[in-house]
Each structure stands twice: as structure tokens, then as C-alpha cells.
Write an enzyme that holds these catalytic residues in place. Structure first.
Site, PDB file in Angstrom:
ATOM      1  N   ARG A 167     -16.138 -59.287  27.267  1.00 54.05           N
ATOM      2  CA  ARG A 167     -17.014 -57.988  27.870  1.00 54.05           C
ATOM      3  C   ARG A 167     -17.050 -57.375  25.940  1.00 54.05           C
ATOM      4  O   ARG A 167     -16.567 -57.934  25.628  1.00 54.05           O
ATOM      5  CB  ARG A 167     -14.958 -56.820  28.293  1.00 54.05           C
ATOM      6  CG  ARG A 167     -15.382 -55.778  27.936  1.00 54.05           C
ATOM      7  CD  ARG A 167     -14.668 -55.073  28.438  1.00 54.05           C
ATOM      8  NE  ARG A 167     -13.107 -54.821  28.050  1.00 54.05           N
ATOM      9  CZ  ARG A 167     -12.150 -54.117  28.517  1.00 54.05           C
ATOM     10  NH1 ARG A 167     -11.789 -53.053  29.675  1.00 54.05           N
ATOM     11  NH2 ARG A 167     -10.663 -54.431  27.876  1.00 54.05           N
ATOM     12  N   LYS A 194     -12.242 -50.402  35.015  1.00 52.28           N
ATOM     13  CA  LYS A 194     -12.000 -48.527  35.330  1.00 52.28           C
ATOM     14  C   LYS A 194     -13.194 -48.345  34.524  1.00 52.28           C
ATOM     15  O   LYS A 194     -12.974 -46.082  35.271  1.00 52.28           O
ATOM     16  CB  LYS A 194     -10.359 -48.417  34.625  1.00 52.28           C
ATOM     17  CG  LYS A 194      -9.754 -48.780  35.546  1.00 52.28           C
ATOM     18  CD  LYS A 194      -7.981 -48.358  34.951  1.00 52.28           C
ATOM     19  CE  LYS A 194      -7.868 -48.972  33.526  1.00 52.28           C
ATOM     20  NZ  LYS A 194      -8.108 -50.252  33.768  1.00 52.28           N
ATOM     21  N   ARG A 203       0.033 -44.926  32.840  1.00 49.63           N
ATOM     22  CA  ARG A 203      -0.344 -46.669  33.239  1.00 49.63           C
ATOM     23  C   ARG A 203       1.412 -47.705  33.947  1.00 49.63           C
ATOM     24  O   ARG A 203       1.667 -48.017  33.714  1.00 49.63           O
ATOM     25  CB  ARG A 203      -0.181 -47.597  31.615  1.00 49.63           C
ATOM     26  CG  ARG A 203      -1.427 -47.483  31.228  1.00 49.63           C
ATOM     27  CD  ARG A 203      -2.328 -48.682  31.867  1.00 49.63           C
ATOM     28  NE  ARG A 203      -2.895 -49.573  30.502  1.00 49.63           N
ATOM     29  CZ  ARG A 203      -3.875 -49.562  30.146  1.00 49.63           C
ATOM     30  NH1 ARG A 203      -4.215 -47.839  30.320  1.00 49.63           N
ATOM     31  NH2 ARG A 203      -4.286 -50.073  29.537  1.00 49.63           N
ATOM     32  N   ARG A 211      -1.477 -58.813  27.367  1.00 49.85           N
ATOM     33  CA  ARG A 211      -1.705 -57.605  27.584  1.00 49.85           C
ATOM     34  C   ARG A 211      -1.856 -57.732  29.724  1.00 49.85           C
ATOM     35  O   ARG A 211      -1.011 -57.206  30.817  1.00 49.85           O
ATOM     36  CB  ARG A 211      -3.528 -57.039  28.048  1.00 49.85           C
ATOM     37  CG  ARG A 211      -3.723 -56.454  26.977  1.00 49.85           C
ATOM     38  CD  ARG A 211      -5.231 -56.656  25.922  1.00 49.85           C
ATOM     39  NE  ARG A 211      -6.013 -54.807  27.179  1.00 49.85           N
ATOM     40  CZ  ARG A 211      -6.588 -55.699  27.240  1.00 49.85           C
ATOM     41  NH1 ARG A 211      -7.852 -56.028  26.386  1.00 49.85           N
ATOM     42  NH2 ARG A 211      -7.752 -54.371  27.881  1.00 49.85           N
ATOM     43  N   ARG A 266     -13.237 -56.030  22.163  1.00 51.28           N
ATOM     44  CA  ARG A 266     -12.277 -55.462  21.272  1.00 51.28           C
ATOM     45  C   ARG A 266     -11.231 -56.451  20.818  1.00 51.28           C
ATOM     46  O   ARG A 266     -11.465 -58.045  21.080  1.00 51.28           O
ATOM     47  CB  ARG A 266     -12.119 -54.806  22.006  1.00 51.28           C
ATOM     48  CG  ARG A 266     -12.721 -53.400  22.414  1.00 51.28           C
ATOM     49  CD  ARG A 266     -11.601 -52.767  23.931  1.00 51.28           C
ATOM     50  NE  ARG A 266     -10.491 -53.008  24.144  1.00 51.28           N
ATOM     51  CZ  ARG A 266      -9.740 -52.446  25.249  1.00 51.28           C
ATOM     52  NH1 ARG A 266     -10.561 -51.657  25.618  1.00 51.28           N
ATOM     53  NH2 ARG A 266      -8.318 -52.414  24.954  1.00 51.28           N
TER      54      ARG A 266
END
Ligand code: AMP
Length: 220
Positions: A128, A14, A89, A172, A161
Site C-alpha cells: 500500500r 476501508k 475500533r 497492528r 505510511r
């Protein structure tokens, strides 16, 4: 005002695609995750509150998130519209956005879903890296920077992160995939959902999104 919503699970791409689309359309890229991370860095009370949930991979409560987002939509640079990334969300947030837009005579123009199977997401998130300065996203294999460890856009160092560590990634996904489904159904029922296969290379996903937008934005 053009309000475009990018939907996808954490790790679907996204952020990468929202930045590309926003630039292409000349609209600001508004990511609630980025707004929360900026508040955490700035040490504001909003940041301290949000951090408790982010660290656990949970959603920040709707009241806080919706208020922050609506405030952002009121800023002058959002007058022409926004590309929303990471909001809504859950269904309650989608409804809150719908009623806030309705009072202005507006609605979400399209909700673009970047579809990636759940089993691929863990690998995507653990590979990531984002840059320290601007949060520009990279992937160690799919989207590496030109110079290892350095952001192509602003030269700042890349880091992982906190919530991309394996323990939080699973939390998550467990917590966030079901509410995302509610948002997908919400926009499907409004007739504005478009889906693009997110397993393709970045440029092809962008092309798919732009094709989905063409009926509403010719000559893109
Ligand atoms: P993201 O960068 O979009 O993955 O967001 C990072 C974290 O910020 C999420 O795991 C949530 O804890 C929080 N967050 C971001 N957007 C929202 C939202 N719309 N509602 C609730 N929490 C959010």
C-alpha cells in the site's frame, strides 16, 4: 443524521471504499486514522500523544479517540451524516458512539464489514502507498496510479505510511484483530451488520456495499 460505519481489518480496503461511498452519498468521509495523522503533521499535543501509539501499531486510548471523533461529528458538514472509517475500533468505542448518538435520538444505520481473511492482510498492507497531500490510497498491484509514484487525484507524491512497514504491520494485526471482532459482534447483536467479501476487485466490493445499503437508501 445518517451514520454509516465501515468495518474491516487494517488493509481490508476501508479507506478506499469509504471514500467511494461518501462521495456517492454526499456525506463526509471521517477517518480517525486521517484525523490522527493530520494532528501528527500539525504537531499538536493530540498528535504527539497519538503518535506514541501509532508508531507501535497500537490503538490510541479510547478517551482521546472518542473525544476527537465526537468533536468531528459536531462540525457543520456532518449535520446530514457521516461515513465512518476506522472508528469504532473496539467495543468500548462502539458503546460510546451509541450513547452519544442516542442523546441526539440517532443510531448507527448500518455497519458494513469488508471481510478479508487475516492471511491476506500482510501482503495488502505492505503493497500500500498513500499520497502525501490527501492520503489517497493505492496498491502497487491491485490499485496502481496512472503515473507511477504520483496521486491520480491531487498529483502529490506517493509514499509508504510509517506504520505499513512490515514490523509494524504484524503488530497492528496482532493488536487490532481481536477488538475488531468485538465491534463486529456488537453490531451483529444490534441487527445492523452487513458483510461484503473484500477479496473481490474494488468495483465489485463497492457494488456489494451499495447493494447492502439499498434497503435503507433506494435509488442509489
Ligand atoms: P488507520 O489509518 O485507520 O489504519 O489508523 C492508523 C492508526 O491510528 C491505527 O493503527 C491506530 O494507532 C490509530 N487509530 C485510528 N483510528 C483509531 C481508533 N478508532 N481507535 C484507536 N486508535 C485509532
Amino acid at each position: 443524521m445518517r451514520v454509516l460505519v465501515l468495518l474491516g481489518a487494517p488493509g481490508a480496503g476501508k479507506g478506499t471504499q469509504a471514500a467511494i461511498l461518501a462521495q456517492r452519498l454526499g456525506l463526509p468521509h471521517v477517518a480517525t486514522g486521517d484525523l490522527f495523522r493530520a494532528a501528527v503533521r500539525a504537531g499538536t499535543s493530540l498528535g504527539r500523544e497519538a503518535q506514541k501509539y501509532m508508531a507501535l501499531g497500537e490503538l490510541v486510548p479510547d478517551a482521546i479517540t472518542v473525544a476527537m471523533l465526537l468533536e468531528r461529528l459536531d462540525r457543520p458538514d456532518a449535520r446530514e451524516g457521516v461515513v465512518l472509517d476506522g472508528f469504532p475500533r473496539n467495543r468500548a468505542q462502539a458503546e460510546a458512539l451509541e450513547s452519544a448518538l442516542l442523546t441526539r435520538g440517532e443510531r448507527v444505520e448500518l455497519a458494513l464489514l469488508i471481510d478479508v481473511p487475516a492471511e491476506e492482510l500482510v501482503g495488502r498492507l505492505s503493497g500500500r502507498y498513500v499520497c502525501r497531500l490527501g492520503g489517497h490510497p493505492y496498491h502497487i498491484i491491485e490499485n496502481p496510479p496512472a503515473i507511477p509514484g504520483i496521486c491520480d487525484t491531487d498529483g502529490s507524491p506517493l509514499e509508504q505510511r510509517d506504520d505499513d512497514r512490515p514490523e509494524t504491520v504484524r503488530a497492528r494485526l496482532t493488536v487490532q484483530l481481536a477488538p475488531l471482532q468485538g465491534v463486529i459482534e456488537f453490531y451483529r447483536s444490534r441487527g445492523v451488520l452487513r458483510t461484503v467479501d473484500g477479496r473481490q476487485p474494488i468495483a465489485l466490493v463497492s457494488r456489494g456495499l451499495i447493494e447492502a445499503l439499498e434497503p435503507v437508501t433506494p435509488h442509489l
